[in-house]
Design a protein around this motif. Sequence first.
Motif, PDB file in Angstrom:
ATOM      1  N   SER A  35       0.826  -1.205   0.000  1.00  0.00           N
ATOM      2  CA  SER A  35       0.000   0.000   0.000  1.00  0.00           C
ATOM      3  C   SER A  35       0.866   1.263   0.000  1.00  0.00           C
ATOM      4  N   GLN A  36       1.913   1.260   0.802  1.00  0.00           N
ATOM      5  CA  GLN A  36       2.814   2.418   0.857  1.00  0.00           C
ATOM      6  C   GLN A  36       3.512   2.640  -0.475  1.00  0.00           C
ATOM      7  N   GLU A  37       3.987   1.560  -1.082  1.00  0.00           N
ATOM      8  CA  GLU A  37       4.693   1.673  -2.355  1.00  0.00           C
ATOM      9  C   GLU A  37       3.749   2.102  -3.474  1.00  0.00           C
ATOM     10  N   LYS A  38       2.518   1.633  -3.433  1.00  0.00           N
ATOM     11  CA  LYS A  38       1.538   2.030  -4.448  1.00  0.00           C
ATOM     12  C   LYS A  38       1.307   3.538  -4.404  1.00  0.00           C
ATOM     13  N   GLU A  39       1.121   4.074  -3.210  1.00  0.00           N
ATOM     14  CA  GLU A  39       0.928   5.524  -3.064  1.00  0.00           C
ATOM     15  C   GLU A  39       2.165   6.290  -3.516  1.00  0.00           C
ATOM     16  N   ARG A  40       3.349   5.768  -3.156  1.00  0.00           N
ATOM     17  CA  ARG A  40       4.593   6.447  -3.552  1.00  0.00           C
ATOM     18  C   ARG A  40       4.751   6.477  -5.070  1.00  0.00           C
ATOM     19  N   LEU A  41       4.500   5.362  -5.720  1.00  0.00           N
ATOM     20  CA  LEU A  41       4.656   5.299  -7.173  1.00  0.00           C
ATOM     21  C   LEU A  41       3.653   6.185  -7.893  1.00  0.00           C
ATOM     22  N   GLU A  42       2.423   6.218  -7.395  1.00  0.00           N
ATOM     23  CA  GLU A  42       1.413   7.064  -8.026  1.00  0.00           C
ATOM     24  C   GLU A  42       1.766   8.537  -7.879  1.00  0.00           C
ATOM     25  N   GLU A  43       2.273   8.934  -6.709  1.00  0.00           N
ATOM     26  CA  GLU A  43       2.670  10.325  -6.513  1.00  0.00           C
ATOM     27  C   GLU A  43       3.892  10.667  -7.371  1.00  0.00           C
ATOM     28  N   LYS A  44       4.821   9.716  -7.497  1.00  0.00           N
ATOM     29  CA  LYS A  44       5.988   9.932  -8.363  1.00  0.00           C
ATOM     30  C   LYS A  44       5.555  10.130  -9.808  1.00  0.00           C
ATOM     31  N   GLN A  45       4.548   9.375 -10.244  1.00  0.00           N
ATOM     32  CA  GLN A  45       4.051   9.522 -11.604  1.00  0.00           C
ATOM     33  C   GLN A  45       3.368  10.868 -11.804  1.00  0.00           C
TER      34      GLN A  45
END
Length: 452
Positions: free
Chosen positions: A392-402
Motif C-alpha cells: 500500500s505504501q509503495e503504491k501511493e509512492r509510485l502514483e505520486e511519483k508519476q
Amino acid sequence: MNGEEEFFDAVTGFDSDNSSGEFTEANQRLTGVIHVDTSKSNGIGKVGDGPPQENGIQKHRTSLPAPMFTRSDFSVWSILKKCIGLELSKITMPIAFNEPLSFLQRITEYMEHVYLIHRASRQPQSLERMQSVAAFAVSAVASQWERTGKPFNPLLGETYELIREDLGFRFISEQLKFWGKSVEAEPRGTITLELLKHKEAYTWTNPTCCVHNVIIGKLWIEQYGTVEILNHRTGDKCVLHFKPCGLFGKELHKVEGYIQDKSKKKLFMIYGKWTECLWGIDPVAYESFRKQERRGDSLRKTKPDDGPEKADGDVVDTVPESQETVQVIPGSKLLWRVNTRPPNSAQMYNFTSFTVSLNELETGMEKILAPTDCRLRPDIRGMENGNMDLASQEKERLEEKQREARRERAREEAEWQTRWFHRGSNPYTGTPDWLYAGGYFERDFSGCPDIY
C-alpha cells in the motif's frame, strides 16, 4: 526471430510464417506485440532441442509466495459512504481489492491457449483455420471467470515482456497513457492476428465484461455481447454471441455462433461455454438436432472426457447456478477445452497455472529485463509476498511519483514519447493503431525512464 513466426498483435497482427504483430487494448492506452514461432513448435508445448525456459527459468512455479489476503473485512460500500462529496481523484481504494498483477500482465493471459494459433497455422483449409481462431478468441477470456481482483493500473512507460520458448512465443507490451486514479480498465481495442503463411489477417474485439455486486454482495463476472471475427483475405466471418446470464442463470457462460462465407452462407455452427469448452458441427446436423429438441426429444449429455472427435491440445445480483455442463450434439467436433486450474487456485486469487507464472522473478532476471518491467514494481511484489502494508505504501509512492513527473512535463511543455511503439493505422481496418517500432529484444534500455 528467424524461421516461421506468428505475431499476435494486441492491435495489429499475428503471423504464422515470418510475421509481426501488436496488442493494443483499453482504449489504446497500452499496446503490445507477440511473436509466435511456428517453425519449432509442435503446438503442444515442446520447442527446440534445449530445456524450455523463459528468461532463464527452467521450471515455472506452481504457487504464489503467500496466500491471498482476505477481503471479508472490506466493503466498497462502506468506503464510498465515507467519500460522499469528495472528488474521485481523492478516493483511494484499499489494496485488498487488487490482485498482484499489472494490467499488462493480465492482458498477457490471452496467450494461455496459444496452441490454438499453432493449430490454425497448420490447417490447410480456411474454414478449419477460422475454427481455431474462433476457439482462441473465446479462450482468451476464460481466465477471467471468478477473477474479481482488480489488476494494478500500469504506470506510464511501464512494460512487460514474456518469453515462453516452451509455448513458442515472446511478448512485449508498453503503457502509453497516464491513468491517474481511474477505477477500472475496459479493453476496447481491436485484436489482429496475421497468419503470414496463408497471407491471412483476422480482426475482432472482445465481448463486454460485467462485474456484478461491486457495491454489496458476492462478486461475480459475466461476458456478453457479439464478437465478429473477419478473415480479411477470404471474406469469411465468424459471429459469436456471448449470452447474458438471463433468468435463473439459464444462459450463463453460453457462447453460440457460426462461421459464414462472404456470401453469408453458413458453413459451420459453434456452441459451448467460455468457462469450459467450445464445440462445432455441420449446420445441417445442428438444425436437425435443434428441431428434435423443439419436439421435446431428450438431449444427450456427455461427461467432460467423453464425446465425439477431439482436437489438439485441450438489488444484490444473486450469483446464478452454473448448469452441469455443455450439452453436446452427436457428431460435434471439440475445438477447445479450458485448462484445469491448480487445486490451490482459490487461495491464489483464482489464478490459472499460466497466470501464477507471470510475475515470477528469479535471481539474475533483473539484469536482463527492462528497468520498466512490471515484475520490478515494489507494490505488486509486496502484495504477492503478503506484505500488504508495504504494498500500500509503495503504491501511493509510485502514483505520486508519476503525478510529479507529469507536472514536470507540463512545466517544461514536453510531451510523453513512447519507446517501443509508434502511432499508425491498422493496415486491415484503417483505424488508428499503435505499431511496434522494433528493437526491444536487442535490449538497449539506456533511455528507459525511472518510474519505480
